[in-house]
Design a protein around this motif. Sequence first.
Motif, mmCIF file in Angstrom:
data_model
loop_
_atom_site.group_PDB
_atom_site.id
_atom_site.type_symbol
_atom_site.label_atom_id
_atom_site.label_comp_id
_atom_site.label_asym_id
_atom_site.label_seq_id
_atom_site.Cartn_x
_atom_site.Cartn_y
_atom_site.Cartn_z
ATOM 1 N N UNK A 1 -6.362 11.232 -17.067
ATOM 2 C CA UNK A 1 -5.820 11.803 -15.835
ATOM 3 C C UNK A 1 -6.855 11.930 -14.728
ATOM 4 N N UNK A 2 -8.096 12.273 -15.101
ATOM 5 C CA UNK A 2 -9.105 12.583 -14.086
ATOM 6 C C UNK A 2 -10.086 11.449 -13.830
ATOM 7 N N UNK B 1 0.856 20.556 -18.466
ATOM 8 C CA UNK B 1 1.305 21.873 -18.947
ATOM 9 C C UNK B 1 1.743 21.789 -20.404
ATOM 10 N N UNK B 2 2.519 20.780 -20.752
ATOM 11 C CA UNK B 2 2.969 20.629 -22.136
ATOM 12 C C UNK B 2 1.784 20.489 -23.088
ATOM 13 N N UNK C 1 2.659 14.355 -9.610
ATOM 14 C CA UNK C 1 3.622 15.429 -9.875
ATOM 15 C C UNK C 1 3.999 15.469 -11.352
ATOM 16 N N UNK C 2 4.193 14.309 -11.938
ATOM 17 C CA UNK C 2 4.514 14.269 -13.370
ATOM 18 C C UNK C 2 3.341 14.752 -14.215
ATOM 19 N N UNK D 1 0.835 -1.208 0.000
ATOM 20 C CA UNK D 1 0.000 0.000 0.000
ATOM 21 C C UNK D 1 0.865 1.251 0.000
ATOM 22 N N UNK D 2 1.968 1.214 0.747
ATOM 23 C CA UNK D 2 2.859 2.372 0.790
ATOM 24 C C UNK D 2 3.456 2.655 -0.591
ATOM 25 N N UNK D 3 3.910 1.591 -1.265
ATOM 26 C CA UNK D 3 4.491 1.762 -2.601
ATOM 27 C C UNK D 3 3.452 2.295 -3.582
ATOM 28 N N UNK D 4 2.217 1.832 -3.438
ATOM 29 C CA UNK D 4 1.146 2.292 -4.320
ATOM 30 C C UNK D 4 0.849 3.779 -4.077
ATOM 31 N N UNK D 5 0.850 4.190 -2.804
ATOM 32 C CA UNK D 5 0.610 5.593 -2.473
ATOM 33 C C UNK D 5 1.730 6.481 -3.009
ATOM 34 N N UNK D 6 2.969 6.017 -2.881
ATOM 35 C CA UNK D 6 4.104 6.786 -3.392
ATOM 36 C C UNK D 6 4.014 6.914 -4.911
ATOM 37 N N UNK D 7 3.668 5.825 -5.589
ATOM 38 C CA UNK D 7 3.554 5.851 -7.053
ATOM 39 C C UNK D 7 2.468 6.831 -7.495
ATOM 40 N N UNK D 8 1.347 6.839 -6.775
ATOM 41 C CA UNK D 8 0.254 7.755 -7.126
ATOM 42 C C UNK D 8 0.691 9.203 -6.938
#
Length: 318
Positions: A96-97, A40-41, A33-34, A21-28
């Motif tokens: 994205x959304x 923007x591009x 951020x990306x 779960x921690x790895x999944x939260x970090x990936x999200x």
Amino acid sequence: MNAFDPLAATAQYLHMIDPVREARAIAYTQGSHWLLLWGWLLSVAIDLVILRSGLLVRLRDRIQRNKPRPNLAAFACVTVFILSAAVLRLPWSIYADWARERSYGLSSQDMAGWLTQNVTTTIFTSILGGLVAIAIYALMRRTGPRWWIWSSAVCAVLAFLALAVAPLLFLGVFNDTRPAPAGPVRRAIEGVAQEAGMPASKIVVFNGSKQSNNYTASVVGGPGFATIVLSDTMLTGEVDQSEIRAVVAHEIGHYKHNHLLILAAVVAVLAGAGLWLVDRMLGAVPRSRDRQSPLVQDPAAIPLAHLVFITFTLLTTP
């Protein structure tokens, strides 16, 4: 008695989280951020496509063919720009959304529901954007080089309305609301509100599970009309009162410390800086020979203004 150490308590809590779960939260989080950069591009590309198409120039000229109609031209150009950009951005928005949120288990909303909400929001945003454009372009014509100062004041008022008033007015557009039912959850929230010295008579629940599975709450409004708003996700399944108290206390803290007013002020300052940059950047672009007014006052140049502003926004995003 030992003082409470929030860092130690946080570290202890994090050690309890399952590594998957921690790895999944970090990936999200890192993926989000990306998304700022890729979004923007894409927006830059869309702005350039709309600008190069000449659509807004033709629209402006058609409206003002027989006589000057600056207000109508501003409204039409900005409204059409927002609608056109939304259509071109739709595939990205779906990913994205909607799709990404579903892939992480943060939403169970179906495509039809999401599209309906997206279309409604886009139409409303385009009309509101057109009305705001009338005010800003009128300020450009009447206040000259300092238009951005007056416009930032307009942005401050709009920011406060969007943060404090709009959630109350428009929550029912997409969701059903009802008073929070009597029971342990309401009693827990009333207890937190009482401890913070905040009236807890206005507590409403909306069917937020229609859009998101997140465990969320907020405090909207101002003195005399503050309302605690809960998603129904906080009332379904196994209820963790300690978590509810923590979430609601956090939101009441924002209200008690006047963070909405502070945020509106920060938005006004940043908006003023961004509008000043738009004025300087567009002022440096060569004007067409047949146009007497500065390029920044031309509503058909809104894609350029938007490009400058979103770049400034990206660079000032924490």
